[in-house]
Design an enzyme around this catalytic site. Structure first.
Site, PDB file in Angstrom:
ATOM      1  N   SER A 207       3.456   2.339  11.616  1.00 40.64           N
ATOM      2  CA  SER A 207       2.401   3.246  12.037  1.00 40.64           C
ATOM      3  C   SER A 207       1.251   2.462  12.664  1.00 40.64           C
ATOM      4  CB  SER A 207       1.916   3.994  10.792  1.00 40.64           C
ATOM      5  OG  SER A 207       1.336   5.215  11.123  1.00 40.64           O
ATOM      6  N   GLY A 244       4.310   6.651  15.033  1.00 49.18           N
ATOM      7  CA  GLY A 244       3.651   5.351  14.891  1.00 49.18           C
ATOM      8  C   GLY A 244       2.659   5.018  15.976  1.00 49.18           C
ATOM      9  N   ARG A 290      -0.150  10.745  13.277  1.00 49.61           N
ATOM     10  CA  ARG A 290      -1.523  10.290  13.520  1.00 49.61           C
ATOM     11  C   ARG A 290      -1.998  10.582  14.957  1.00 49.61           C
ATOM     12  NH1 ARG A 290      -3.494   5.772  10.772  1.00 49.61           N
ATOM     13  NH2 ARG A 290      -1.355   5.172  10.440  1.00 49.61           N
ATOM     14  N   CYS A 357     -15.936   5.632  -9.943  1.00 50.36           N
ATOM     15  CA  CYS A 357     -16.359   4.541 -10.822  1.00 50.36           C
ATOM     16  C   CYS A 357     -15.608   3.274 -10.462  1.00 50.36           C
ATOM     17  CB  CYS A 357     -16.121   4.945 -12.267  1.00 50.36           C
ATOM     18  SG  CYS A 357     -16.999   6.440 -12.642  1.00 50.36           S
ATOM     19  N   GLU A 358     -15.761   2.864  -9.236  1.00 51.58           N
ATOM     20  CA  GLU A 358     -15.111   1.675  -8.694  1.00 51.58           C
ATOM     21  C   GLU A 358     -16.034   1.163  -7.601  1.00 51.58           C
ATOM     22  OE1 GLU A 358     -11.313   1.047  -8.044  1.00 51.58           O
ATOM     23  OE2 GLU A 358     -10.548   2.626  -9.345  1.00 51.58           O
TER      24      GLU A 358
HETATM   25  N1  LLP Z   1       8.243   9.247  11.083  1.00 57.13           N
HETATM   26  C1  LLP Z   1       8.426   8.651   9.911  1.00 57.13           C
HETATM   27  C2  LLP Z   1       9.776   8.476   9.412  1.00 57.13           C
HETATM   28  C3  LLP Z   1       7.323   8.197   9.161  1.00 57.13           C
HETATM   29  O1  LLP Z   1       7.518   7.594   7.989  1.00 57.13           O
HETATM   30  C4  LLP Z   1       6.021   8.370   9.668  1.00 57.13           C
HETATM   31  C5  LLP Z   1       4.847   7.879   8.929  1.00 57.13           C
HETATM   32  C6  LLP Z   1       5.875   9.025  10.909  1.00 57.13           C
HETATM   33  C7  LLP Z   1       7.007   9.446  11.598  1.00 57.13           C
HETATM   34  C8  LLP Z   1       4.527   9.286  11.530  1.00 57.13           C
HETATM   35  O2  LLP Z   1       3.854   8.122  11.798  1.00 57.13           O
HETATM   36  P1  LLP Z   1       2.482   8.199  12.625  1.00 57.13           P
HETATM   37  O3  LLP Z   1       2.813   8.719  13.995  1.00 57.13           O
HETATM   38  O4  LLP Z   1       1.608   9.146  11.904  1.00 57.13           O
HETATM   39  O5  LLP Z   1       1.974   6.825  12.621  1.00 57.13           O
HETATM   40  N2  LLP Z   1      -0.825   6.418   5.154  1.00 57.13           N
HETATM   41  C9  LLP Z   1      -0.831   5.491   6.269  1.00 57.13           C
HETATM   42  C10 LLP Z   1       0.227   5.845   7.294  1.00 57.13           C
HETATM   43  C11 LLP Z   1       1.622   5.901   6.713  1.00 57.13           C
HETATM   44  C12 LLP Z   1       2.639   6.411   7.698  1.00 57.13           C
HETATM   45  C13 LLP Z   1       3.877   6.822   6.994  1.00 57.13           C
HETATM   46  N3  LLP Z   1       4.946   7.246   7.850  1.00 57.13           N
HETATM   47  C14 LLP Z   1      -2.229   5.479   6.896  1.00 57.13           C
HETATM   48  O6  LLP Z   1      -3.113   6.154   6.388  1.00 57.13           O
HETATM   49  O7  LLP Z   1      -2.452   4.778   7.863  1.00 57.13           O
END
Ligand code: LLP
Length: 428
Positions: A207, A244, A290, A357-358
Site C-alpha cells: 500500500s 496500493g 486509499r 493514557c499513552e
Molecule cells: N487489495 C488488497 C488485497 C489489500 O490487502 C489492500 C490493502 C488493498 C487492495 C487496498 O490497498 P490501498 O489501495 O488502499 O493501498 N492500514 C494501512 C493500509 C493497509 C492496507 C491493507 N491492504 C494504512 O493505514 O496505511
C-alpha cells in the site's frame, strides 16, 4: 502564516474553512467531535479519474477495508464499481446495502468455513484464494452446497514494494498468497473440480506505493504463470493487479502518481506480458482503497488544552489513537489546519496529542501561536484506514461519520454512545 489547504478544504466568504461546502464549525456543532467528514464529490471524482485513465475494459473494485459503511457501499454500488470485502462484517455491510453480489470479491488470508459458506450462499462473484488449504475447504463446502465457486488465485510474486514494511504484502517472506509453483498446483486442482471454476490470478504487493513501475513489475510473474497454465489448457481470463496507489499526505511531498500514469504503466505491462506469454490479453482488475477514499475524508477535533513543555508545544485534542491509530502504528503524518479564518499569528511547531493514557503524539505541524483550548482542528486525508481502524481503546466511543457534499450534510454513521462501550459485557 502562509496557508496550505488540503484537498476538499475551501474558505467560506467570511474566512472559516469548509469541507464539501459545509463550514467545519457547523459540522462540529451539529455532530460533535471527534468527527469524520466525507466529501462525496471528492470520492466520485477520484473514481471518475481512475475510470477515465483505465478505460471501460478494466474492472475497478473498491477495497472496503479503507472505509465502509452501508451508505458508502450504496454509493460504490451506484457508481458501478465492484467491491472487495474481507470479513463477514464487510460482507454483511455490502449485503445490507443490497450490493450486487456478482460484483463482490471476497479476500483475506485466513477465511473461515463460515465465511466461505456465506460467500457461496451470498452469490459473491469472485473468491480470492490465498492458500491450498483454503482451496480444499472451499471445494468441499461448494460440493456440500451444490454450488460452483468462481476463484481467483492470489500469487505472491516475490516483488517487494518500496513502502512501509507494515503495509508491504508481497516479497519472498510475506505471508500473503501462494508462491507461483503452489498457485500452479492450485489452478490444476480448480480445473479438475466440478465445484470450482478459475477466473484468474491476483497480486497485491502493498500500500501507499509511489512508483507505478513496481505495480507493473508484479504483473510479469503473473504472466509467466499464465504461460505455464496455458500449457496445461488452463486459461487466465482475469488478472488483478491489486491496489496500493499512493496519496499525498504532506503538502510538501511530491504529488502522488496520477491515475493516467499508473494506467499507462499497467496497461502497457499487460499488453507486453500477454504478448510474451503468448496468451490472450486477460481483463485487468484493480482494487484501490486509499487512492479513492483517503482525500475524501477529514477528521475534526477540538483542542482541549495547549501546553509548552521544555522545547515542545503540545495541543491535546479530544480524539486519540483509538479513532486514528495510523500515526502510532506507522508513524503516519496527516496535515492539520485550524478551522477558523486566516490567522495573522506566527506559526509554531505544535505536536498534536490524543487524550489516551499513552504518549500518543500524532504529528508535529505548524499551527498559529494563539492556538488554545476550544479551537477546532481539521486533520486531513483521513478518509482511508482511519474510521475503519478505530478501536475502543480506553473505552472511548467511536466517532460519527457524516457526508458533506454540495453545502449539505447527512449523517452516515452515528456516534457510538459511551454506554455502548459496555455492550459486550456479561452481567455476572
Ligand atoms: N487489495 C488488497 C488485497 C489489500 O490487502 C489492500 C490493502 C488493498 C487492495 C487496498 O490497498 P490501498 O489501495 O488502499 O493501498 N492500514 C494501512 C493500509 C493497509 C492496507 C491493507 N491492504 C494504512 O493505514 O496505511
Amino acid at each position: 502564516m502562509s496557508e496550505v489547504l488540503a484537498p476538499g478544504l475551501t474558505r467560506l466568504a467570511d474566512g472559516p474553512l469548509a469541507f464539501g461546502g459545509v463550514g467545519l464549525e457547523e459540522l462540529a456543532e451539529a455532530y460533535g467531535t471527534p468527527l469524520v467528514a466525507f466529501d462525496g464529490a471528492l470520492f466520485d471524482g477520484r473514481v471518475a479519474a481512475f475510470r477515465t485513465a483505465f478505460g471501460p475494459q478494466t474492472d475497478i473494485s473498491y477495497a472496503a477495508k479503507a472505509f465502509l459503511c452501508v451508505a458508502m457501499a450504496r454509493r460504490v454500488a451506484a457508481l458501478g464499481l465492484s467491491l472487495d470485502v474481507c470479513s463477514l462484517g464487510e460482507l454483511r455491510t455490502a449485503q445490507a446495502a443490497d450490493f450486487p453480489p456478482e460484483r463482490l470479491r471476497y479476500h483475506g488470508c485466513g477465511k473461515g468455513d463460515d465465511e466461505l459458506e456465506a460467500a457461496l450462499r451470498g452469490g459473491v462473484g469472485r473468491i480470492i484464494i490465498d492458500n491450498l488449504e483454503e482451496l480444499e475447504r472451499l471445494e468441499s463446502i461448494a460440493a456440500h452446497l451444490e454450488r460452483t465457486a468462481t476463484v481467483i488465485l492470489r500469487v505472491n510474486t516475490g516483488i517487494e514494494a518500496h513502502t512501509h514494511e507494515m503495509i508491504r504484502t508481497a516479497g519472498e517472506n510475506s505471508k500473503f498468497g501462494m508462491l507461483p509453483e503452489v498457485a500452479f498446483a492450485a489452478a490444476r486442482r480448480v480445473a479438475a473440480s466440478p465445484h470450482m471454476r478459475i477466473a484468474g490470478l491476483h497480486s497485491h504487493i502493498g500500500s501507499q506505493i509511489y512508483e507505478p513501475r513496481f505495480l507493473a513489475d508484479a504483473v510479469e510473474p503473473l504472466f509467466e504463470l499464465a504461460a505455464s497454465l496455458s500449457g496445461v489448457e488452463i486459461a487466465v481470463a482475469e488478472m488483478i493487479a491489486g491496489g496500493g496507489f499512493a496519496v499525498r499526505y504532506r503538502p510538501e511531498d511530491p504529488p502522488a502518481p496520477a491515475p493516467e500514469a499508473i494506467a499507462q504503466r499497467l496497461l502497457a505491462a499487460m499488453r507486453l506480458g500477454a504478448e510474451r506469454a503468448g496468451v490472450p490479453l486477460p481483463r485487468l482488475g484493480i482494487e484501490p482503497g486509499r487512492a479513492l477514499a483517503a482525500e475524501a475524508g477529514l477528521s475534526l477535533y477540538r483542542v482541549m488544552s495547549v501546553k509548552d513543555h521544555a522545547t515542545c508545544r503540545f495541543a491535546i485534542v479530544d480524539g486519540s489513537m483509538a479513532d486514528n491509530p495510523r500515526p502510532a502504528l506507522y508513524g503516519s503524518y496527516h496535515h492539520v489546519v485550524r478551522a477558523d479564518g486566516p490567522s495573522t499569528a506566527v506559526a509554531r511547531a505544535t505536536t498534536i496529542c490524543g487524550r489516551s493514557c499513552e504518549a500518543d503524539e500524532m504529528m508535529t505541524v505548524p499551527l498559529p501561536e494563539d492556538l488554545h483550548g476550544g479551537d477546532l482542528l481539521a486533520v486531513c486525508t483521513t478518509g482511508a484506514y482511519t474510521y475503519s481502524m478505530a478501536s475502543n481503546y480506553n473505552r472511548f466511543a467511536k466517532p460519527a461519520v457524516v457526508l458533506a457534499a454540495d453545502g449539505a450534510h447527512t449523517l452516515w454513521v452515528r456516534r457510538e454512545r459511551d454506554s455502548e462501550t459496555l455492550r459486550f459485557d456479561v452481567d455476572t
